[in-house]
Design a protein around this motif. Structure first.
Motif, short mmCIF file in Angstrom:
data_model
loop_
_atom_site.label_atom_id
_atom_site.label_comp_id
_atom_site.label_asym_id
_atom_site.label_seq_id
_atom_site.Cartn_x
_atom_site.Cartn_y
_atom_site.Cartn_z
N ASP A 102 -68.90 49.18 16.59
CA ASP A 102 -67.89 49.55 15.59
C ASP A 102 -68.08 51.00 15.15
N THR A 103 -68.40 51.83 16.12
CA THR A 103 -68.60 53.25 15.84
C THR A 103 -67.47 54.07 16.46
N PHE A 104 -67.41 55.32 16.04
CA PHE A 104 -66.44 56.23 16.65
C PHE A 104 -66.74 56.41 18.13
N GLY A 105 -68.02 56.47 18.47
CA GLY A 105 -68.43 56.62 19.87
C GLY A 105 -67.86 55.50 20.75
N TRP A 106 -67.86 54.29 20.22
CA TRP A 106 -67.33 53.17 20.99
C TRP A 106 -65.81 53.28 21.13
N ARG A 107 -65.19 53.72 20.06
CA ARG A 107 -63.74 53.97 20.11
C ARG A 107 -63.42 54.99 21.20
N VAL A 108 -64.25 56.03 21.27
CA VAL A 108 -64.08 57.06 22.30
C VAL A 108 -64.17 56.43 23.69
N LEU A 109 -65.18 55.60 23.88
CA LEU A 109 -65.34 54.93 25.18
C LEU A 109 -64.13 54.06 25.51
N GLN A 110 -63.66 53.32 24.52
CA GLN A 110 -62.51 52.44 24.75
C GLN A 110 -61.25 53.22 25.10
N THR A 111 -61.12 54.39 24.49
CA THR A 111 -59.94 55.21 24.78
C THR A 111 -60.03 55.83 26.16
N LEU A 112 -61.22 56.32 26.51
CA LEU A 112 -61.36 57.07 27.76
C LEU A 112 -61.40 56.18 28.99
N ALA A 113 -62.03 55.01 28.85
CA ALA A 113 -62.15 54.11 30.00
C ALA A 113 -61.06 53.05 29.92
N ASP A 114 -60.77 52.41 31.05
CA ASP A 114 -59.81 51.33 31.01
C ASP A 114 -60.45 50.04 30.51
N GLU A 115 -61.71 49.85 30.87
CA GLU A 115 -62.44 48.71 30.35
C GLU A 115 -63.84 49.17 30.01
N VAL A 116 -64.38 48.64 28.93
CA VAL A 116 -65.75 48.98 28.58
C VAL A 116 -66.41 47.75 27.99
#
Lengths: 139, 259
Positions: A102-116
């Motif tokens: 629930d961090t911004f970093g995870w949000r970044v990953l979710q936006t950049l990748a199709d699946e994470v």
């Protein structure tokens, strides 16, 4: 950094590149260079290349933070036609070293990748698995 | 050239006079000033053609002016060619050299730097046509070069010095629209319940870096769409996002990442 060694995939199909480095932030640029090179050679569009590059950067930086001292960062890239799958993993000292989603970093990953996906292994290691498709998928 | 000839026609006799003048002649300096000032619009025009490639326009105009001064000094009318066909390549050459020498944070072979410039313009043309970022094969086809060369050129572009956002965006074009879009992204940010205090950290960023981060991560826009909105290249958006994420990471880090 150890040699880049292609190996066969257990699931079959796709070529694999594995990179193993000390779990230190200083070596992340080397890993992300591998990511963007693979994506460019797989003819991803420039947005997708750049997204994958940043996603790998973010995933590795996240993992290096929780790695147990002196351990290794293991990254494997599998190119399946127009999808690249990346698994990055580090050894951890115990169950308290984990990655929160629930961090911004995870949000970044979710936006950049199709699946994470976060993969933990009973406190022994933590991995981040991500997929990126060649076609543009604005989210 | 005839339109240019009439616009600059009054300078032609000065050029002949200047080329024949002795180095110690007191009128030389004044003639030179007159010529450089008179032909300055050419240098400015050439500098503008190289704008939006990562170097501030003021610098480019300055470099182009140096090229113009060289052209004025070296031109000899008795060799038969007119001043324009001599000056334009001299000035462009100076600007290109500036890109080669100044713009790179790491030594990259000249061939690759030239390729980088070609790739950049192919990328912006293709993005407009396709409505999305082009693929390396599409860039190669447009430039009529092997894909391997494009791949090398893209790799080299990672070494291009990232200039500050402020100098790139000084034109402020379309800032109203960007403001509206960030408004929507802001609402999206509000819906996400984070344990970390993201908002104050985002607020510390320069306004445009914040805009780019918001549009990418809370506004559902691709880099190419952001590039178009903000008026910079996709490659520049990519560099800025990478930098900004790194900065955010170091600000957000310790207590939120582990835990």
């Amino acid at each position: 950094m150890s040699a880049v060694e292609p190996t066969g995939t257990p699931g079959g199909g796709g070529s694999v590149v594995e990179v193993r480095t000390s779990a230190t932030a200083a070596l992340i640029p080397t890993i992300r260079a591998v990511a963007s090179d693979l994506a460019a050679r797989a003819d991803f569009d420039l947005d997708a290349i750049s997204d994958l590059r940043m996603a790998v950067d973010e995933a590795c930086a996240t993992l290096v933070d929780v790695a147990s001292p002196g351990s290794a960062l293991q990254c494997s890239f599998t190119v399946h036609g127009n999808v690249i799958e990346v698994e990055a993993r580090v050894d951890t000292a115990g169950p308290e070293s984990t990655v929160s989603t629930d961090t911004f970093g995870w949000r970044v990953l979710q936006t950049l990748a199709d699946e994470v996906e976060l993969r933990t292994d009973g406190g022994r290691s933590v991995g981040i698995l991500l997929n990126k498709r060649a076609d543009p998928t604005p989210r | 050239m005839s339109a240019a000839d009439s616009e600059y026609g009054h300078l032609t006799p000065l050029l002949s006079e200047y080329s024949g003048i002795a180095a110690e002649d007191p009128r030389r300096e004044r003639l030179r000033d007159q010529l450089v000032t008179g032909f300055l619009p050419i240098a400015q025009h050439i500098a503008r053609r190289f704008a939006h490639r990562g170097e501030p326009l003021d610098d480019l105009v300055q470099v182009a002016t140096v090229g113009l001064i060289n052209a004025v000094d070296r031109f000899s009318p008795d060799k038969g060619s007119d001043f324009f066909s001599f000056a334009v390549p001299t000035i462009s050459g100076e600007v290109r050299r500036h890109f080669r020498d100044q713009g790179w944070s790491m030594r990259v072979p000249r061939r690759l730097k030239d390729m980088h410039v070609s790739i950049n313009s192919a990328v912006s043309e293709l993005s407009q046509q396709l409505g999305r970022a082009p693929k390396p094969t599409e860039i190669a086809e447009r430039l009529d070069v092997p894909v391997a060369d494009v791949l090398e050129g893209l790799e080299a572009s990672e070494a291009y010095r990232s200039s500050s956002l402020d100098e790139m965006l000084s034109s402020e074009q379309g800032s109203a629209t960007v403001g509206e879009l960030v408004g929507e992204a802001d609402a999206e940010l509000d819906r996400v319940d984070y344990r970390q205090a993201l908002r104050p950290v985002l607020a510390e960023l320069a306004e445009r870096e914040r805009t780019i981060v918001m549009l990418r991560f809370f506004g559902n826009m691709t880099q190419t769409q952001i590039a178009e909105q903000v008026g910079i290249s996709q490659m520049h958006v990519s560099r800025l996002l990478t930098q900004t994420l790194g900065r955010l990471r170091s600000r957000l880090d310790p207590d939120t990442r582990t835990g």
